[in-house]
Design a protein around this motif. Structure first.
Motif, PDB file in Angstrom:
ATOM      1  N   ASN A 139      30.624  42.704  41.024  1.00 60.12           N
ATOM      2  CA  ASN A 139      30.349  43.933  40.262  1.00 60.12           C
ATOM      3  C   ASN A 139      31.566  44.315  39.400  1.00 60.12           C
ATOM      4  O   ASN A 139      31.942  45.486  39.304  1.00 60.12           O
ATOM      5  CB  ASN A 139      29.963  45.083  41.193  1.00 60.12           C
ATOM      6  CG  ASN A 139      28.715  44.768  41.998  1.00 60.12           C
ATOM      7  OD1 ASN A 139      27.802  44.101  41.522  1.00 60.12           O
ATOM      8  ND2 ASN A 139      28.688  45.205  43.245  1.00 60.12           N
ATOM      9  N   HIS A 140      32.223  43.303  38.819  1.00 65.91           N
ATOM     10  CA  HIS A 140      33.362  43.468  37.899  1.00 65.91           C
ATOM     11  C   HIS A 140      34.627  43.979  38.597  1.00 65.91           C
ATOM     12  O   HIS A 140      35.560  44.429  37.932  1.00 65.91           O
ATOM     13  CB  HIS A 140      33.006  44.412  36.728  1.00 65.91           C
ATOM     14  CG  HIS A 140      31.746  44.031  36.020  1.00 65.91           C
ATOM     15  ND1 HIS A 140      31.635  42.898  35.245  1.00 65.91           N
ATOM     16  CD2 HIS A 140      30.529  44.634  35.999  1.00 65.91           C
ATOM     17  CE1 HIS A 140      30.403  42.809  34.770  1.00 65.91           C
ATOM     18  NE2 HIS A 140      29.703  43.851  35.214  1.00 65.91           N
ATOM     19  N   LEU A 141      34.663  43.920  39.917  1.00 69.92           N
ATOM     20  CA  LEU A 141      35.833  44.390  40.665  1.00 69.92           C
ATOM     21  C   LEU A 141      36.357  43.260  41.552  1.00 69.92           C
ATOM     22  O   LEU A 141      35.575  42.419  42.018  1.00 69.92           O
ATOM     23  CB  LEU A 141      35.450  45.599  41.531  1.00 69.92           C
ATOM     24  CG  LEU A 141      34.986  46.831  40.740  1.00 69.92           C
ATOM     25  CD1 LEU A 141      34.339  47.844  41.674  1.00 69.92           C
ATOM     26  CD2 LEU A 141      36.146  47.465  40.000  1.00 69.92           C
ATOM     27  N   GLN A 185      35.913  49.667  46.103  1.00 66.69           N
ATOM     28  CA  GLN A 185      35.415  48.320  46.418  1.00 66.69           C
ATOM     29  C   GLN A 185      36.097  47.775  47.679  1.00 66.69           C
ATOM     30  O   GLN A 185      35.451  47.188  48.557  1.00 66.69           O
ATOM     31  CB  GLN A 185      35.713  47.393  45.233  1.00 66.69           C
ATOM     32  CG  GLN A 185      35.412  45.930  45.480  1.00 66.69           C
ATOM     33  CD  GLN A 185      34.008  45.546  45.048  1.00 66.69           C
ATOM     34  OE1 GLN A 185      33.082  46.354  45.129  1.00 66.69           O
ATOM     35  NE2 GLN A 185      33.850  44.330  44.592  1.00 66.69           N
ATOM     36  N   ARG A 243      35.288  38.179  40.916  1.00 65.22           N
ATOM     37  CA  ARG A 243      34.832  39.557  40.686  1.00 65.22           C
ATOM     38  C   ARG A 243      33.426  39.757  41.256  1.00 65.22           C
ATOM     39  O   ARG A 243      32.534  38.934  41.034  1.00 65.22           O
ATOM     40  CB  ARG A 243      34.810  39.859  39.185  1.00 65.22           C
ATOM     41  CG  ARG A 243      36.186  39.700  38.529  1.00 65.22           C
ATOM     42  CD  ARG A 243      36.983  40.958  38.721  1.00 65.22           C
ATOM     43  NE  ARG A 243      38.404  40.745  38.434  1.00 65.22           N
ATOM     44  CZ  ARG A 243      39.216  41.722  38.047  1.00 65.22           C
ATOM     45  NH1 ARG A 243      38.764  42.942  37.871  1.00 65.22           N
ATOM     46  NH2 ARG A 243      40.502  41.479  37.864  1.00 65.22           N
ATOM     47  N   GLY A 247      23.325  35.556  39.882  1.00 64.55           N
ATOM     48  CA  GLY A 247      24.653  36.170  39.927  1.00 64.55           C
ATOM     49  C   GLY A 247      25.619  35.382  40.785  1.00 64.55           C
ATOM     50  O   GLY A 247      25.352  34.233  41.169  1.00 64.55           O
ATOM     51  N   TYR A 277      38.669  50.271  42.112  1.00 63.95           N
ATOM     52  CA  TYR A 277      39.234  49.149  42.870  1.00 63.95           C
ATOM     53  C   TYR A 277      39.342  49.508  44.354  1.00 63.95           C
ATOM     54  O   TYR A 277      39.004  48.718  45.245  1.00 63.95           O
ATOM     55  CB  TYR A 277      40.628  48.789  42.331  1.00 63.95           C
ATOM     56  CG  TYR A 277      40.637  47.835  41.165  1.00 63.95           C
ATOM     57  CD1 TYR A 277      39.720  47.955  40.119  1.00 63.95           C
ATOM     58  CD2 TYR A 277      41.581  46.821  41.075  1.00 63.95           C
ATOM     59  CE1 TYR A 277      39.750  47.086  39.040  1.00 63.95           C
ATOM     60  CE2 TYR A 277      41.615  45.938  39.995  1.00 63.95           C
ATOM     61  CZ  TYR A 277      40.699  46.086  38.978  1.00 63.95           C
ATOM     62  OH  TYR A 277      40.727  45.221  37.918  1.00 63.95           O
ATOM     63  N   LYS A 279      40.019  53.746  37.183  1.00 63.09           N
ATOM     64  CA  LYS A 279      39.841  52.346  37.554  1.00 63.09           C
ATOM     65  C   LYS A 279      40.503  52.042  38.907  1.00 63.09           C
ATOM     66  O   LYS A 279      39.985  51.252  39.702  1.00 63.09           O
ATOM     67  CB  LYS A 279      40.434  51.436  36.467  1.00 63.09           C
ATOM     68  CG  LYS A 279      39.892  50.029  36.499  1.00 63.09           C
ATOM     69  CD  LYS A 279      40.238  49.260  35.228  1.00 63.09           C
ATOM     70  CE  LYS A 279      39.624  47.870  35.257  1.00 63.09           C
ATOM     71  NZ  LYS A 279      39.953  47.103  34.028  1.00 63.09           N
TER      72      LYS A 279
END
Length: 334
Positions: free
Chosen positions: A52-54, A237, A50, A164, A234, A230
C-alpha cells in the motif's frame, strides 16, 4: 458435500491452518508449537518492498515457510499447487473436496466477503481451509474468525487470484501423509536454532536484531525527513504489522513465549520457562512501542511520546532479544 473438519480459532492464519490441518489427521499440536517448530519468528525492515505504498516491516518468516519447515521436520508430506487458470484452480479444489480432503488456500483477504470492512485491505498472504461446498457456496474454516464462514464461488475466485504484491496465484495445498507417531523434541531444537541464527547471524543491517536497531535509527528521522503526515503513515503501517496481522500481539513475541513455555515441559528443561518469561517482557516492550505509536498516529501524543522515545524502546527490544537468543542458542547447542 462437507468434510467432518474441526474448526479452531487461532491468532495467525498460517500457523492456525497448519495446526487445524494436522489436527484433522489426528495430530493435536498447538498453534504456538506450530509457530516455534516452523521457526516463524523473525524481524526484517524492508523499505524497498512496499505494501500500500508504505515500507514493509515483517515480524514473521516468509509466506509458507512455517508450514514447509513444520511438515519437513515432522515427516509430514504436503502437496502444493499454483495455477494460471482460475477454472482449473476451482476444478482442482472441487476434486479434492469430493475426495474428502480439506484444502488449504492462500488468498487475498480483501475479496473475502465475510471480512469486516474496517479490516479490509489488500493483503495477499491470508490462509484458510476449504472443507466443503453447498450449492454455489464454499464452507471455509478461516482460523482468525470464531465461526465457520461461507464464500461464493465468484468471491473465492477473486480471492484466490487477487492481483498486486505477493499475488497468491490460486495456491492450494493439502496433506498427503501424516506419520502415526511424532516426537516433537528434535523438531523443537531445530526450530529454536533456526530462529536464533536468523535473529543473530544473518549478515546485513535490516534483518534480525540488527534490523530492529536499524529501524530505530530510521524511525527517529522520519518526522524531519518525511514530514508529520507521512511519518504518521509509516508509523501506522509499522504498528499494524506488529499488532494486527495475525501476530497474537507484539510482533509474534507472545506466541513465541508460549512456544518456549510448552517446550519446557516436553524437553523437561526449566530454563526455557525463564526465557519464556523474558520473551513475554520483550513483547510487553513492543506493545508499549505500539501504544505510543498509536497515540502519535491519532495526534494524541504527549511530549514524552516522541519518535526519539519510540526509537529508544526499539533499541531496548533489540538488546533484550539479543540476550534471549544467545542463551537459547547455548541451551540447544548442548
Amino acid at each position: 458435500m462437507q468434510i467432518d473438519f474441526k474448526h479452531r480459532l487461532s491468532a495467525h492464519c498460517e500457523s492456525g491452518v497448519s495446526s487445524n490441518l494436522l489436527f484433522h489427521y489426528g495430530v493435536d499440536i498447538s498453534e504456538a508449537m506450530v509457530f516455534g517448530v516452523g521457526a516463524g519468528l523473525f524481524f526484517g525492515y524492508l523499505p524497498f518492498i512496499r505494501i500500500n505504498h508504505l515500507p514493509l516491516t515483517t515480524f514473521r518468516c516468509e509466506v509458507g515457510g512455517i508450514l514447509k519447515r513444520l511438515t519437513r521436520k515432522l515427516g509430514v508430506k504436503i502437496h502444493f499447487e499454483k495455477f494460471r487458470n482460475s477454472e482449473k484452480a476451482m476444478a482442482a479444489l472441487d476434486r479434492s473436496l469430493e475426495s474428502g480432503i480439506p484444502v488449504g488456500c492462500r488468498v487475498g483477504a480483501y475479496w473475502l466477503p465475510y471480512f469486516p470492512s474496517a479490516y479490509r485491505f489488500h493483503f495477499n498472504m491470508h490462509n484458510l481451509v476449504v472443507y466443503g461446498k453447498e450449492g454455489d457456496d464454499y464452507l471455509i474454516s478461516d482460523p482468525v474468525f470464531p465461526e465457520i464462514q461461507r464464500c461464493s464461488h465468484q468471491d473465492l475466485v477473486k480471492a484466490r487470484f487477487a492481483q498486486g504484491a505477493l499475488a497468491p496465484k490460486g495456491t492450494m495445498y493439502y496433506l498427503t501423509h501424516v506419520p502415526k507417531d511424532i516426537d516433537l523434541r528434535g523438531p523443537i531444537y531445530k526450530g529454536i536454532k533456526e530462529v536464533c541464527h536468523r535473529m543473530l547471524k544473518v549478515p546485513g543491517p535490516i534483518i534480525g536484531v540488527r534490523g530492529i536497531r536499524f529501524l530505530a535509527g530510521q524511525l527517529e528521522k522520519w518526522p524531519r525527513k518525511l514530514g508529520k503526515r507521512k511519518a504518521s503513515l509509516y508509523l501506522g503501517q509499522l504498528v499494524r504489522m506488529q499488532e494486527e496481522l495475525g501476530t497474537g500481539g507484539a510482533g509474534f513475541r507472545f506466541m513465541y513465549a508460549a512456544f518456549l513455555q510448552e517446550s519446557a515441559g516436553i524437553l523437561e528443561e526449566n530454563r526455557l520457562l525463564d526465557l519464556s518469561d523474558r520473551m513475554t517482557r520483550a513483547g510487553d516492550l513492543w506493545r508499549s512501542f505500539a501504544v505510543i505509536g498509536a497515540r502519535n498516529c491519532k495526534d494524541r501524543a504527549t511530549e514524552s511520546d516522541s519518535f526519539g522515545a519510540m526509537a529508544d524502546i526499539l533499541r531496548d527490544c533489540a538488546l533484550k532479544e539479543t540476550e534471549i537468543y544467545k542463551e537459547l542458542l547455548t541451551l540447544v547447542k548442548k
